[in-house]
Design a protein around this motif. Structure first.
Motif, PDB file in Angstrom:
ATOM      1  N   LEU A  68      -4.889  -6.962   1.948  1.00  0.00           N
ATOM      2  CA  LEU A  68      -3.649  -6.809   2.711  1.00  0.00           C
ATOM      3  C   LEU A  68      -2.492  -6.430   1.800  1.00  0.00           C
ATOM      4  N   GLU A  69      -2.380  -7.098   0.656  1.00  0.00           N
ATOM      5  CA  GLU A  69      -1.268  -6.846  -0.254  1.00  0.00           C
ATOM      6  C   GLU A  69      -1.430  -5.534  -1.003  1.00  0.00           C
ATOM      7  N   PHE A  70      -2.663  -5.168  -1.316  1.00  0.00           N
ATOM      8  CA  PHE A  70      -2.905  -3.944  -2.084  1.00  0.00           C
ATOM      9  C   PHE A  70      -2.404  -2.713  -1.327  1.00  0.00           C
ATOM     10  N   TYR A  71      -2.732  -2.626  -0.037  1.00  0.00           N
ATOM     11  CA  TYR A  71      -2.306  -1.490   0.782  1.00  0.00           C
ATOM     12  C   TYR A  71      -1.135  -1.839   1.699  1.00  0.00           C
ATOM     13  N   HIS A  72      -0.695  -3.075   1.653  1.00  0.00           N
ATOM     14  CA  HIS A  72       0.342  -3.612   2.537  1.00  0.00           C
ATOM     15  C   HIS A  72      -0.007  -3.362   4.003  1.00  0.00           C
ATOM     16  N   LEU A  73      -1.136  -3.919   4.389  1.00  0.00           N
ATOM     17  CA  LEU A  73      -1.619  -3.822   5.757  1.00  0.00           C
ATOM     18  C   LEU A  73      -1.144  -5.020   6.559  1.00  0.00           C
ATOM     19  N   GLN A  74      -1.149  -4.861   7.885  1.00  0.00           N
ATOM     20  CA  GLN A  74      -0.774  -5.963   8.750  1.00  0.00           C
ATOM     21  C   GLN A  74      -2.036  -6.735   9.167  1.00  0.00           C
ATOM     22  N   SER A  75      -1.852  -7.965   9.609  1.00  0.00           N
ATOM     23  CA  SER A  75      -2.982  -8.867   9.810  1.00  0.00           C
ATOM     24  C   SER A  75      -3.766  -8.615  11.102  1.00  0.00           C
TER      25      SER A  75
END
Length: 398
Positions: A68-75
């Protein structure tokens, strides 16, 4: 039984590769729109030996925090890494190739009963989906030499082939893809890049700027010659009172360019390396100008640079070279300045002109949302699904 909108990539996540970023953000956008999206990748670590993973390999679940943090994805997005234990991909052979395992075993046996539609840049996986009567969306962003099989491309289950440049669309059609199934759509940006991060942006400026250099030009992307990195370093030597920050590239490439910068005794070039998206967004917003210095050549005909759309979301003035793949933006107010590629003098002059035309840095600088939103990943997914037969479109979650 839940059925999913499956985004497949035949690689391990996370990695800082452009095509992995593109697919991950596409899947994330579909989830943000309310579709039951699952990002399917490969798993090649010790977890691939877990008996449960081998018995039930397709188990969509929440992404790990690292991804999630690497690509800044939503949950809202789900993931399903497919286990690839030894000897898969360790011993060469068709039967031990991860592509064979994914297409011939996992897809028809484990994914098919739970899949509404497949979306992938992997032609073999798309072809396998069509053979298994699963609706499919194919993405192709580069020239291909292979001919597409008529019995596959003319099947109703192949819904649409999507690319990012007119030249690649023409290449697809020459190779047998039906014109009516082939569309061009530019890439997009993650919503996080549109959010304002003023304090983090000020911190970047404090770290990078000095009393002698109070203007900041930022480049983000791969550190390759054809991307214009050598050209940008030459520009920096012509503009010693401007600070340049270059973000991206693996450590080996960053180190190689660091040696070049040192050999030229340039004090106004900072190579900040690859940044997680949560840090990159604030760096872009810290800039006075954002620069896209791509050279001419074959790649300039088909590239749809991911970072250009992150630039647009950041809201800062953009300077770009006039490469063919960006012709659609020539009249857009989103680009502040254009110059011919391959000339450091031209690019330096364009930067100076744009500096003069735009006011001093402000954390609030932002483009009109209506103009920007057309380049969001969410809008791109919506437009792609407009080309899918209504009976094949994935159903949104309640």
């Amino acid at each position: 039984m839940a059925k999913y909108y499956v985004f497949y990539l035949g690689d391990v996540l996370p990695q800082p590769k452009a095509h992995l970023v593109q697919v991950s953000h596409s899947a994330n956008a579909a989830a943000n729109l309310g579709y039951p999206a699952v990002l399917v990748s490969l798993q090649k670590d010790f977890r691939s030996l877990n008996p449960l993973n081998l018995i039930a390999p397709f188990r969509p679940r929440k992404p790990e925090l690292k991804l999630l943090e690497f690509y800044h994805l939503q949950s809202r997005l789900k993931v399903a890494p497919l286990p690839m234990p030894y000897p898969i991909d360790r011993i060469r052979g068709k039967l031990t190739d991860s592509n064979t395992i994914a297409c011939k075993y996992y897809l028809p046996v484990h994914l098919k009963p739970k899949t509404q539609i497949v979306h992938s840049r992997d032609w073999n996986f798309v072809k396998a989906a069509v053979k298994n009567e699963i609706p499919a969306i194919y993405e192709c962003h580069h020239y291909e030499n292979k001919k597409y099989e008529p019995e596959i491309v003319n099947q109703r289950f192949l819904q649409v082939a999507v690319t990012v440049a007119d030249t690649v669309r023409e290449n697809l059609i020459r190779n047998g893809m039906p014109p009516e199934k082939t569309v061009k759509l530019h890439n997009g940006f993650n919503q996080f890049f549109y959010e304002r991060h003023p304090e983090a942006a000020r911190t970047w400026r404090q770290q990078l700027l000095t009393e002698k250099r109070d203007r900041l030009v930022v480049y983000a992307g791969a550190l390759h010659t054809f991307k214009g990195i050598d050209l940008l370093i030459e520009v920096a030597s012509q503009l010693p009172n401007v600070q340049f920050a270059l973000a991206g590239g693996p450590e080996k490439e960053r180190q190689a360019y660091q040696e070049i910068v040192q050999s030229k005794q340039l004090e106004n070039v900072a190579l900040v390396g690859y940044l997680p998206h949560k840090n990159l967004a604030s760096l872009l917003q810290a800039a006075d100008l954002l620069v896209y210095p791509h050279l001419s050549g074959e790649a300039a005909n088909f590239t749809s640079p991911l970072k250009l759309f992150d630039y647009i979301a950041a809201g800062k003035p953009i300077v770009s070279t006039t490469i063919p793949s960006l012709d659609d933006f020539r009249s857009s107010p989103l680009i502040a300045g254009w110059c011919e590629p391959d000339s450091a003098t031209e690019l330096a002059g364009c930067l100076e002109r744009v500096f003069s035309a735009y006011p001093q840095w402000s954390p609030d600088h932002i483009h009109d949302r209506a103009l920007v939103e057309q380049y969001s990943w969410e809008n791109r997914i919506s437009r792609i699904l407009d080309f899918v037969d209504p009976s094949f479109r994935p159903q949104k979650l309640i």
